[in-house]
Design a protein around this motif. Structure first.
Motif, PDB file in Angstrom:
ATOM      1  N   ASP A   1       0.710  -1.338   0.033  1.00 30.30           N
ATOM      2  CA  ASP A   1       0.274  -0.069  -0.042  1.00 30.30           C
ATOM      3  C   ASP A   1       0.860   1.120   0.137  1.00 30.30           C
ATOM      4  O   ASP A   1       1.906   1.115   0.158  1.00 30.30           O
ATOM      5  N   ALA A   2       0.111   2.472  -0.148  1.00 26.56           N
ATOM      6  CA  ALA A   2       1.077   3.551  -0.448  1.00 26.56           C
ATOM      7  C   ALA A   2       0.941   4.441   1.127  1.00 26.56           C
ATOM      8  O   ALA A   2       1.445   5.543   0.909  1.00 26.56           O
ATOM      9  N   MET A   3       0.726   3.821   2.018  1.00 25.96           N
ATOM     10  CA  MET A   3       0.406   4.346   3.323  1.00 25.96           C
ATOM     11  C   MET A   3       2.010   4.835   3.697  1.00 25.96           C
ATOM     12  O   MET A   3       2.991   4.087   3.577  1.00 25.96           O
ATOM     13  N   PRO A   4       2.064   6.035   4.199  1.00 19.92           N
ATOM     14  CA  PRO A   4       3.654   6.488   4.762  1.00 19.92           C
ATOM     15  C   PRO A   4       3.755   5.635   5.896  1.00 19.92           C
ATOM     16  O   PRO A   4       3.029   4.997   6.825  1.00 19.92           O
ATOM     17  N   LYS A   5       5.050   5.332   5.984  1.00 20.37           N
ATOM     18  CA  LYS A   5       5.781   4.637   6.691  1.00 20.37           C
ATOM     19  C   LYS A   5       6.288   5.382   8.179  1.00 20.37           C
ATOM     20  O   LYS A   5       6.399   6.554   7.920  1.00 20.37           O
ATOM     21  N   ASN A   6       6.065   4.753   9.497  1.00 22.09           N
ATOM     22  CA  ASN A   6       6.505   5.361  10.560  1.00 22.09           C
ATOM     23  C   ASN A   6       8.099   5.636  10.705  1.00 22.09           C
ATOM     24  O   ASN A   6       8.755   4.562  10.503  1.00 22.09           O
ATOM     25  N   PRO A   7       8.594   6.732  10.568  1.00 25.87           N
ATOM     26  CA  PRO A   7       9.995   6.889  10.571  1.00 25.87           C
ATOM     27  C   PRO A   7      10.559   6.297  12.002  1.00 25.87           C
ATOM     28  O   PRO A   7      11.787   6.215  12.069  1.00 25.87           O
ATOM     29  N   ASN A   8       9.763   5.961  12.968  1.00 27.83           N
ATOM     30  CA  ASN A   8      10.416   5.447  14.327  1.00 27.83           C
ATOM     31  C   ASN A   8      10.290   3.951  14.365  1.00 27.83           C
ATOM     32  O   ASN A   8      10.788   3.388  15.271  1.00 27.83           O
ATOM     33  N   ALA A   9       9.717   3.243  13.170  1.00 23.19           N
ATOM     34  CA  ALA A   9       9.454   1.722  13.109  1.00 23.19           C
ATOM     35  C   ALA A   9      10.997   1.392  13.077  1.00 23.19           C
ATOM     36  O   ALA A   9      11.639   1.706  12.096  1.00 23.19           O
ATOM     37  N   THR A  10      11.121   0.004  13.593  1.00 30.35           N
ATOM     38  CA  THR A  10      12.319  -0.652  13.500  1.00 30.35           C
ATOM     39  C   THR A  10      12.319  -1.271  11.967  1.00 30.35           C
ATOM     40  O   THR A  10      11.355  -1.671  11.329  1.00 30.35           O
ATOM     41  N   THR A  11      13.561  -1.206  11.707  1.00 32.53           N
ATOM     42  CA  THR A  11      13.855  -2.007  10.226  1.00 32.53           C
ATOM     43  C   THR A  11      14.213  -3.408  10.070  1.00 32.53           C
ATOM     44  O   THR A  11      14.427  -3.877   8.937  1.00 32.53           O
ATOM     45  N   ASP A  12      14.409  -3.914  11.450  1.00 37.65           N
ATOM     46  CA  ASP A  12      15.010  -5.193  11.555  1.00 37.65           C
ATOM     47  C   ASP A  12      13.552  -6.039  11.166  1.00 37.65           C
ATOM     48  O   ASP A  12      12.389  -5.908  11.007  1.00 37.65           O
ATOM     49  N   ALA A  13      14.034  -7.274  10.348  1.00 39.44           N
ATOM     50  CA  ALA A  13      13.277  -8.335  10.063  1.00 39.44           C
ATOM     51  C   ALA A  13      12.523  -8.814  11.422  1.00 39.44           C
ATOM     52  O   ALA A  13      13.257  -8.880  12.568  1.00 39.44           O
ATOM     53  N   TYR A  14      11.389  -9.137  11.251  1.00 39.91           N
ATOM     54  CA  TYR A  14      10.680  -9.753  12.546  1.00 39.91           C
ATOM     55  C   TYR A  14      11.586 -10.949  13.164  1.00 39.91           C
ATOM     56  O   TYR A  14      11.375 -11.080  14.393  1.00 39.91           O
ATOM     57  N   PHE A  15      11.860 -11.902  12.485  1.00 41.89           N
ATOM     58  CA  PHE A  15      12.645 -13.033  12.989  1.00 41.89           C
ATOM     59  C   PHE A  15      13.833 -12.529  13.750  1.00 41.89           C
ATOM     60  O   PHE A  15      14.285 -13.413  14.810  1.00 41.89           O
ATOM     61  N   VAL A  16      14.459 -11.444  13.284  1.00 41.43           N
ATOM     62  CA  VAL A  16      15.724 -10.753  14.037  1.00 41.43           C
ATOM     63  C   VAL A  16      15.405 -10.833  15.260  1.00 41.43           C
ATOM     64  O   VAL A  16      15.974 -10.691  16.504  1.00 41.43           O
ATOM     65  N   ARG A  17      14.103  -9.852  15.691  1.00 43.13           N
ATOM     66  CA  ARG A  17      13.560  -9.443  16.818  1.00 43.13           C
ATOM     67  C   ARG A  17      13.354 -10.626  17.710  1.00 43.13           C
ATOM     68  O   ARG A  17      13.528 -10.724  18.997  1.00 43.13           O
ATOM     69  N   CYS A  18      12.869 -11.704  16.949  1.00 43.77           N
ATOM     70  CA  CYS A  18      12.363 -12.965  17.716  1.00 43.77           C
ATOM     71  C   CYS A  18      13.760 -13.750  18.496  1.00 43.77           C
ATOM     72  O   CYS A  18      13.793 -14.109  19.651  1.00 43.77           O
ATOM     73  N   LEU A  19      14.654 -13.619  17.464  1.00 43.29           N
ATOM     74  CA  LEU A  19      15.991 -14.038  17.843  1.00 43.29           C
ATOM     75  C   LEU A  19      16.432 -13.370  19.140  1.00 43.29           C
ATOM     76  O   LEU A  19      17.305 -14.131  19.928  1.00 43.29           O
ATOM     77  N   ASP A  20      16.383 -12.126  19.075  1.00 36.30           N
ATOM     78  CA  ASP A  20      16.903 -11.250  20.093  1.00 36.30           C
ATOM     79  C   ASP A  20      16.270 -11.535  21.521  1.00 36.30           C
ATOM     80  O   ASP A  20      16.874 -11.737  22.471  1.00 36.30           O
ATOM     81  N   LYS A  21      15.071 -11.742  21.435  1.00 38.48           N
ATOM     82  CA  LYS A  21      14.131 -12.356  22.436  1.00 38.48           C
ATOM     83  C   LYS A  21      14.688 -13.412  23.184  1.00 38.48           C
ATOM     84  O   LYS A  21      14.779 -13.617  24.274  1.00 38.48           O
ATOM     85  N   ILE A  22      14.725 -14.579  22.177  1.00 38.41           N
ATOM     86  CA  ILE A  22      15.210 -15.949  22.658  1.00 38.41           C
ATOM     87  C   ILE A  22      16.554 -15.710  23.360  1.00 38.41           C
ATOM     88  O   ILE A  22      16.879 -16.333  24.279  1.00 38.41           O
TER      89      ILE A  22
END
Length: 137
Positions: A40-61
């Motif tokens: 979609d053409a919705m603007p992105k949140n500039p504060n959102a993380t650019t890490d892939a979701y699985f990377v965040r999961c691995l950090d949590k692990i």
């Protein structure tokens, strides 16, 4: 702190470790999920993380694994301490009941079976053991 509260510390810490291990399983499952791409053409949140979701999961692990390692170290020290305190009892039956209950996490029925005694006898021995057990100050 009562003797029973002191002795139950290892059981509670062990349960907490098992809960954290289940959390690791959850995050491992989450890390293998694939999210769809939005076009979609919705603007992105500039504060959102650019890490892939699985990377965040691995950090949590990793974070949970470090906590588990710390808690396992505490459990080893605590179990050794409890075991040493149980060894101070003079009655071998009292030692066995406390070991079966608080070190091996046996049920009352299992303890009765292993001692070849009635539940009532096991409860009596347990009560006497708690009376003779000294909690470190």
């Amino acid at each position: 702190m009562t003797p029973q509260q002191y002795l139950n510390q290892a059981k509670h810490l062990d349960a907490l470790i098992n809960v954290r291990l289940r959390e690791i399983d959850y995050w491992k499952d989450m890390s293998t999920n694939i999210s769809g791409i939005k076009y979609d053409a919705m603007p992105k949140n500039p504060n959102a993380t650019t890490d892939a979701y699985f990377v965040r999961c691995l950090d949590k692990i990793c974070e949970i694994q470090q906590d588990v390692e710390k808690k396992v170290g505490q459990l080893i020290v605590l179990r050794d301490e409890i075991s040493s305190r149980i060894d101070l009892l003079t009655n071998p039956e009292e030692q066995l009941v406390l070991r079966y209950r608080y070190i091996d996490n046996c049920t009352w029925d299992e303890i009765a079976s292993m001692l070849n005694a009635s539940l009532r006898t096991v409860y009596r021995i347990h009560g006497a053991a708690l009376q003779n057990f000294s909690v470190p100050s």
